[in-house]
Design an enzyme around this catalytic site. Sequence first.
Site, mmCIF file in Angstrom:
data_model
loop_
_atom_site.group_PDB
_atom_site.id
_atom_site.type_symbol
_atom_site.label_atom_id
_atom_site.label_comp_id
_atom_site.label_asym_id
_atom_site.label_seq_id
_atom_site.Cartn_x
_atom_site.Cartn_y
_atom_site.Cartn_z
ATOM 1 N N PRO A 84 0.799 -1.235 -0.072
ATOM 2 C CA PRO A 84 0.029 -0.152 -0.143
ATOM 3 C C PRO A 84 0.805 1.249 -0.119
ATOM 4 O O PRO A 84 1.661 1.287 0.782
ATOM 5 C CB PRO A 84 -0.935 -0.042 1.369
ATOM 6 C CG PRO A 84 0.203 -0.968 2.109
ATOM 7 C CD PRO A 84 0.690 -1.903 1.196
ATOM 8 N N THR A 135 0.368 5.336 -0.466
ATOM 9 C CA THR A 135 -0.149 6.938 -0.625
ATOM 10 C C THR A 135 0.445 7.561 -1.728
ATOM 11 O O THR A 135 1.720 7.814 -1.656
ATOM 12 C CB THR A 135 -0.126 7.789 0.733
ATOM 13 O OG1 THR A 135 -0.899 7.012 1.863
ATOM 14 C CG2 THR A 135 -0.628 8.969 0.627
ATOM 15 N N HIS A 149 -5.540 -1.162 8.071
ATOM 16 C CA HIS A 149 -4.276 -0.533 8.361
ATOM 17 C C HIS A 149 -4.121 -0.444 9.901
ATOM 18 O O HIS A 149 -4.727 0.566 10.540
ATOM 19 C CB HIS A 149 -4.305 0.819 7.827
ATOM 20 C CG HIS A 149 -2.891 1.482 7.613
ATOM 21 N ND1 HIS A 149 -1.856 0.774 8.214
ATOM 22 C CD2 HIS A 149 -2.547 2.477 6.684
ATOM 23 C CE1 HIS A 149 -0.835 1.498 8.019
ATOM 24 N NE2 HIS A 149 -1.010 2.370 7.167
ATOM 25 N N TYR A 200 -0.429 4.661 12.985
ATOM 26 C CA TYR A 200 -1.799 4.917 12.860
ATOM 27 C C TYR A 200 -2.589 4.691 13.887
ATOM 28 O O TYR A 200 -2.059 3.900 14.730
ATOM 29 C CB TYR A 200 -2.209 4.988 11.425
ATOM 30 C CG TYR A 200 -1.223 5.516 10.400
ATOM 31 C CD1 TYR A 200 -1.300 7.254 10.683
ATOM 32 C CD2 TYR A 200 -0.572 4.898 9.488
ATOM 33 C CE1 TYR A 200 -0.493 7.617 9.706
ATOM 34 C CE2 TYR A 200 0.382 5.621 8.660
ATOM 35 C CZ TYR A 200 0.559 7.282 8.750
ATOM 36 O OH TYR A 200 1.247 7.869 7.940
ATOM 37 N N GLY A 218 12.175 -3.223 2.256
ATOM 38 C CA GLY A 218 13.575 -3.426 1.889
ATOM 39 C C GLY A 218 14.055 -4.794 1.093
ATOM 40 O O GLY A 218 14.995 -5.079 1.103
ATOM 41 N N GLY A 269 6.998 -2.128 -2.103
ATOM 42 C CA GLY A 269 6.753 -0.686 -2.098
ATOM 43 C C GLY A 269 7.215 0.066 -3.244
ATOM 44 O O GLY A 269 6.952 0.069 -4.322
HETATM 45 C C1 LIG Z 1 5.330 6.986 -1.192
HETATM 46 C C2 LIG Z 1 4.989 5.797 0.054
HETATM 47 C C3 LIG Z 1 3.717 5.798 0.662
HETATM 48 C C4 LIG Z 1 3.364 4.923 1.618
HETATM 49 N N1 LIG Z 1 1.940 5.006 2.034
HETATM 50 C C5 LIG Z 1 1.586 3.726 2.745
HETATM 51 C C6 LIG Z 1 0.236 3.850 3.085
HETATM 52 O O1 LIG Z 1 -0.410 4.351 2.477
HETATM 53 N N2 LIG Z 1 0.013 2.650 3.773
HETATM 54 C C7 LIG Z 1 0.822 1.811 4.287
HETATM 55 O O2 LIG Z 1 0.797 0.980 5.103
HETATM 56 N N3 LIG Z 1 2.208 2.127 4.236
HETATM 57 C C8 LIG Z 1 2.705 3.038 3.126
HETATM 58 N N4 LIG Z 1 3.875 2.971 2.799
HETATM 59 C C9 LIG Z 1 4.971 2.091 3.227
HETATM 60 C C10 LIG Z 1 5.020 1.021 2.203
HETATM 61 O O3 LIG Z 1 3.961 0.014 2.163
HETATM 62 C C11 LIG Z 1 6.330 0.197 2.687
HETATM 63 O O4 LIG Z 1 6.051 -0.591 3.942
HETATM 64 C C12 LIG Z 1 7.546 0.749 2.711
HETATM 65 O O5 LIG Z 1 7.787 1.582 1.473
HETATM 66 C C13 LIG Z 1 8.676 -0.251 2.941
HETATM 67 O O6 LIG Z 1 8.787 -1.081 1.635
HETATM 68 P P1 LIG Z 1 9.849 -1.084 0.429
HETATM 69 O O7 LIG Z 1 11.053 -1.027 1.066
HETATM 70 O O8 LIG Z 1 9.398 -2.249 -0.575
HETATM 71 O O9 LIG Z 1 9.668 0.383 -0.271
HETATM 72 C C14 LIG Z 1 4.252 4.094 2.012
HETATM 73 C C15 LIG Z 1 5.453 4.020 1.353
HETATM 74 C C16 LIG Z 1 6.055 4.957 0.658
HETATM 75 C C17 LIG Z 1 7.360 4.995 -0.241
#
Ligand SMILES: Cc1cc2nc3c(=O)[nH]c(=O)nc-3n(C[C@H](O)[C@H](O)[C@H](O)COP(=O)(O)O)c2cc1C
Length: 366
Positions: free
Chosen positions: A25, A27, A177, A182, A301, A322
């Site tokens: 997820p 935003t 969530h 949150y 990560g 993400g």
């Molecule tokens: C731009 C952005 C927006 C995010 N928005 C949310 C969100 O709405 N809900 C959520 O649970 N996590 C959100 N996250 C966290 C990501 O879901 C994820 O946990 C985080 O990016 C780490 O994963 P990654 O290393 O694969 O990027 C967001 C991360 C990024 C970079």
Amino acid sequence: MSKQPLLTDYNLNGLKLPNRVVMAPMTRSRADNPENAPREDFEAEYYALRASAGLIISEGSPISDEAIGYVNVPGIYKPAQIEGWKKVTEKVHEKNGRIFIQLWHVGRMSHPDFHNGEKPLAPSAINPNAQSYTPEGFKDTVTPKEMTIAEIKQTIEDFKNGAKNAMEAGFDGVEIHSSNGYLLHQFFNGTSNTRTDEYGGSIENRAKILFEVIDAIKQVMPEQKIGLRLNPSLDGPFGMTMDKETIPTFDYIVNKLNEYDLAYVHLSEPFTDVSDNEFAVSEIAKHYRPLYKGTLIINAGFDQEKGNKVIEEGNADLVAYGKPYISNPDLVERFEKGVELTDWDEDTFYVPGKKGYLDYPVKARD
Ligand SMILES: Cc1cc2nc3c(=O)[nH]c(=O)nc-3n(C[C@H](O)[C@H](O)[C@H](O)COP(=O)(O)O)c2cc1C
């Protein structure tokens, strides 16, 4: 050559996934219209481009006005929003994809600017000392208002209503969530929840709201389509602080989730280095795999190699990506064909417009 674990299929409690690559997820703040509704040429296009994921989990979607804490996020509580999400789910399904919506209440991470000057709601009146992304840019958070029992009950009702709307909008399921500092996470931790009523004090009391939310949502959709997200070792970001009861609280929650037949539990590895933190667990998948009998999604990560490894070692069933999904709409095909990944641009994560949203290249799709 045997198939990469990430590219093998998976039965998600009845929903057939062609691979184990999940879009986490995120935003993206593109719903800059008066109703904060998703649109065909923005959100629908964006998610449809990523439909080859085993599962897409949408950006956090507020369940009420009180739940909002960031600008231009598409909600799931107004008719125009439901109509907008219908366009998203239709387009994703047309491309043979699957999509859950993340149901979101930010609690104390919000700001009075979103609530006509009223304080945001939280388990206790404790300022997270973080920043909220308001219509006028980042602002310091304030001391929130401690929720009354009636406000807690209303919030549970709002989660249920969000799930009902999600079903109407054609989603394949919902993710609660309960992560990343949150509202629900604020209830779990003793540093953000100092209540002395039935929602505070003991571990059971602090976890209670989550189970009430699940039980409420179960009234409007099958539990097999309900997932939820947890970030047990979050310490620092989003104003969260761990203490000696934090991990025992998450252990209690995950154990109790075995009483349900949910779609999945979605866990995050620590967002920061917690090796010096006496209260934290640094290997979340390893710690929680033996505690949970259902489907585990792991995040944070991961790259292709680490994703294949965590599944191979049996520490998770699915891996959520993400940031790599922001800049690689064809992430699955790139993993399949070994095509190099495109880097993401942080400056366009949350800004209006199509730049950094709909213009990342698709390189490995036929
Ligand atoms: C731009 C952005 C927006 C995010 N928005 C949310 C969100 O709405 N809900 C959520 O649970 N996590 C959100 N996250 C966290 C990501 O879901 C994820 O946990 C985080 O990016 C780490 O994963 P990654 O290393 O694969 O990027 C967001 C991360 C990024 C970079």
